[in-house]
Enzyme design. Sequence first.
Site, PDB file in Angstrom:
ATOM      1  N   CYS A 101      33.393  11.488  19.194  1.00 26.99           N
ATOM      2  CA  CYS A 101      32.934  12.886  19.168  1.00 26.99           C
ATOM      3  C   CYS A 101      33.084  13.583  20.513  1.00 26.99           C
ATOM      4  O   CYS A 101      32.744  14.760  20.643  1.00 26.99           O
ATOM      5  CB  CYS A 101      31.482  12.963  18.714  1.00 26.99           C
ATOM      6  N   CYS A 111      32.090  -0.932  24.826  1.00 21.81           N
ATOM      7  CA  CYS A 111      32.218  -2.262  24.223  1.00 21.81           C
ATOM      8  C   CYS A 111      32.767  -3.237  25.264  1.00 21.81           C
ATOM      9  O   CYS A 111      33.703  -2.918  25.995  1.00 21.81           O
ATOM     10  CB  CYS A 111      33.152  -2.189  23.015  1.00 21.81           C
ATOM     11  N   CYS A 114      36.420  -4.828  23.801  1.00 19.57           N
ATOM     12  CA  CYS A 114      37.620  -4.008  23.648  1.00 19.57           C
ATOM     13  C   CYS A 114      37.446  -2.773  24.524  1.00 19.57           C
ATOM     14  O   CYS A 114      36.563  -2.736  25.377  1.00 19.57           O
ATOM     15  CB  CYS A 114      37.860  -3.633  22.182  1.00 19.57           C
ATOM     16  N   CYS A 119      28.965   6.790  21.608  1.00 20.43           N
ATOM     17  CA  CYS A 119      27.602   7.250  21.873  1.00 20.43           C
ATOM     18  C   CYS A 119      26.630   6.558  20.936  1.00 20.43           C
ATOM     19  O   CYS A 119      26.971   6.174  19.816  1.00 20.43           O
ATOM     20  CB  CYS A 119      27.505   8.769  21.717  1.00 20.43           C
ATOM     21  N   HIS A 128      31.189   1.121  15.315  1.00 19.47           N
ATOM     22  CA  HIS A 128      32.286   0.326  15.876  1.00 19.47           C
ATOM     23  C   HIS A 128      31.947  -1.160  15.840  1.00 19.47           C
ATOM     24  O   HIS A 128      32.785  -1.992  15.454  1.00 19.47           O
ATOM     25  CB  HIS A 128      32.560   0.767  17.321  1.00 19.47           C
ATOM     26  N   HIS A 134      32.388  -6.753  16.869  1.00 22.46           N
ATOM     27  CA  HIS A 134      32.129  -6.943  18.297  1.00 22.46           C
ATOM     28  C   HIS A 134      30.627  -6.894  18.557  1.00 22.46           C
ATOM     29  O   HIS A 134      29.929  -6.001  18.080  1.00 22.46           O
ATOM     30  CB  HIS A 134      32.851  -5.878  19.114  1.00 22.46           C
ATOM     31  N   CYS A 147      22.989  -6.446  22.726  1.00 19.01           N
ATOM     32  CA  CYS A 147      23.497  -7.385  21.726  1.00 19.01           C
ATOM     33  C   CYS A 147      23.281  -6.791  20.337  1.00 19.01           C
ATOM     34  O   CYS A 147      22.137  -6.505  19.954  1.00 19.01           O
ATOM     35  CB  CYS A 147      22.778  -8.728  21.844  1.00 19.01           C
ATOM     36  N   CYS A 150      21.150  -9.173  18.080  1.00 21.67           N
ATOM     37  CA  CYS A 150      19.716  -9.159  18.392  1.00 21.67           C
ATOM     38  C   CYS A 150      19.112  -7.785  18.149  1.00 21.67           C
ATOM     39  O   CYS A 150      17.881  -7.649  18.080  1.00 21.67           O
ATOM     40  CB  CYS A 150      19.488  -9.551  19.849  1.00 21.67           C
ATOM     41  N   CYS A 222     -15.175   1.001  52.653  1.00 20.98           N
ATOM     42  CA  CYS A 222     -14.046   1.376  51.788  1.00 20.98           C
ATOM     43  C   CYS A 222     -12.811   1.719  52.620  1.00 20.98           C
ATOM     44  O   CYS A 222     -11.684   1.530  52.159  1.00 20.98           O
ATOM     45  CB  CYS A 222     -14.426   2.550  50.893  1.00 20.98           C
ATOM     46  N   HIS A 532     -15.232   9.109  50.335  1.00 18.98           N
ATOM     47  CA  HIS A 532     -14.955   7.755  49.847  1.00 18.98           C
ATOM     48  C   HIS A 532     -13.444   7.560  49.743  1.00 18.98           C
ATOM     49  O   HIS A 532     -12.717   8.449  49.294  1.00 18.98           O
ATOM     50  CB  HIS A 532     -15.614   7.549  48.480  1.00 18.98           C
TER      51      HIS A 532
END
Length: 584
Positions: A101, A111, A114, A119, A128, A134, A147, A150, A222, A532
């Site tokens: 796009c 990737c 490749c 996006c 893809h 891939h 990944c 995952c 303090c 303080h």
Amino acid sequence: MSAAPPSSPPLIPSTKLLTQDFFPGDHATSHGCPHLKPFKKNGEILSNYQILARYSLHYKNRHALGILPPKDNKKRQKHSEDNQSNSKPTRQLPTPACLTCETALGRIHACLQCVYVGCWKGEHIQHHSKETGHTFSMEISRCGLYCNQCKDFVYDRDFEGIHNGEIIRSSETISMMQEPGQKRPRYAKWHAGTKEAAAIKAGAKLKTCQGLRGLRNMGSTCFMNVILQCFIHNPLLRSYFLSDQHSSKRCEVNNDCMGCEMDQLFTQFYSGAKVPYGPCSFLHTMWMSSSDLAGYAQQDAHEFFISALNQIHAKSPSAKLHHCNCVIHKTFAGVLQSDVTCLNCANVTSAFDPILDISLDLRPTKRSKSAVNKARGGNDERNDGPNSLADCLDRYTHPEKLGTNEYNCSKCGKTGQEATKQLSIKVIPPVLSFQLKRFEHSMGASKIETKIKFPAQLDMTQYTTSARRLKKNKLAAQQKMNGTSGSENGSPSTLSSISSASSVNASMEPIPTYIYNLFAVINHQGKMDTGHYTAYAKHRGEWFSLDDHKVSLATQKEVLDSKAYMLFYVKQTLDYDFVNASKD
């Protein structure tokens, strides 16, 4: 434009990029994603990641490296043609964009198997991965490893090692371009041998999260508690004392050693105890070392900070009057340069003063409109008052006109000569400590409640001596090329015009060695004598509110919205050898 950067270093063979060899035989635990191991055997995915990480960093720092996208480059070429200039065209760097796009927004992924770039928002990278099978891609803006099996970003220390290596190379290249005359020691990577790795594994033990603990208030203490918390969360002091660089068991100082008190303080904070700790021994030692701080009256946190630094330095075995190599000077010491310019003969007299911190005024000073105000569109003949740390630093380093009786020029021999004085930082310390002068004693005791905005990341480039000198030289060369350099004898008018134009011009591109990250903030609530102190400190990437014995989680917004009294920043890129680097 600065000189072209040196050619990019060749890609390192993937076999040398692997960090598992730090712990030989422990390859199985080198990553958390089970799908990575088969792909890493031939090293191709690592090489692809390194190429993309280098491209990502070059694109982020394109202005500092003199590399612009094609669109900006065409504008420059057109401008050069209109002016009939023979300047060389700017080198081009393509903008990362989706190949489907053509958007440059929406989290662009590349990737790793490749050449496709897509996006995330338009789901083109997901399509893809599904169509080609891939598995892995890199999110270009942050170099995150994703990944697809995952369905999440994954961590791998081999990829982290590649990314960190490219960050170091990029930082070195930018520093060489922005400061061609600087000679900083280069970082040398260390690899443990078989025996060393075995010793590390045998002596290393996993412990629970430590270093976060409250401090008891022992009667208006303090002011001490907030300073001790900032010491504890100072990365350089923490590394020094936790590595037994000063051990109270081996110390040869008989008594009242502040280094030993610091060692015991770190021991208590990293002992695993959760209950608040009462630093009675530290307070007693300070009373014995500094009579001004003795007693239970409320003290100023900044005065305690300076006194503690001086006492730790004084009892250090390596303490010296000049070129001291103790932990305090390695951490906090810098050099301030003061340049006084005679307005009659343009003679410049420089003086150098050691500093451990920088105290900044909050009250506006009546002076002519500065170049910074002009750039911000101000029309007032005086600064309306500071509203940010940058404003305070601008005033601190802005040229100040001296009175006629304050300067005698040694070159032209005139007494009572008008001159200007300007401060800059010649040697910048690894840890920057700022005090914002909220307490006034001129016309009665009062407190300034002005809110000062301060950033989580601070660029100190434009306030350094070397950066200003380079900027002035570039401007003078540019004016000489344009035939507007003025008189050749270095008249005051010429120097004034150069200084003014230098201020109006955009500041230099950030140099990595002058970028600082905020790690601690001290606040003062209430009136001057009955107030303080509280603090915020960053621990393991999270901000915490520290109010004596109370420790609670805080957000960065809460930290940046607070009315700060003291600020602590640490260098994002530390010099490899501070002693040699400080001699540049």
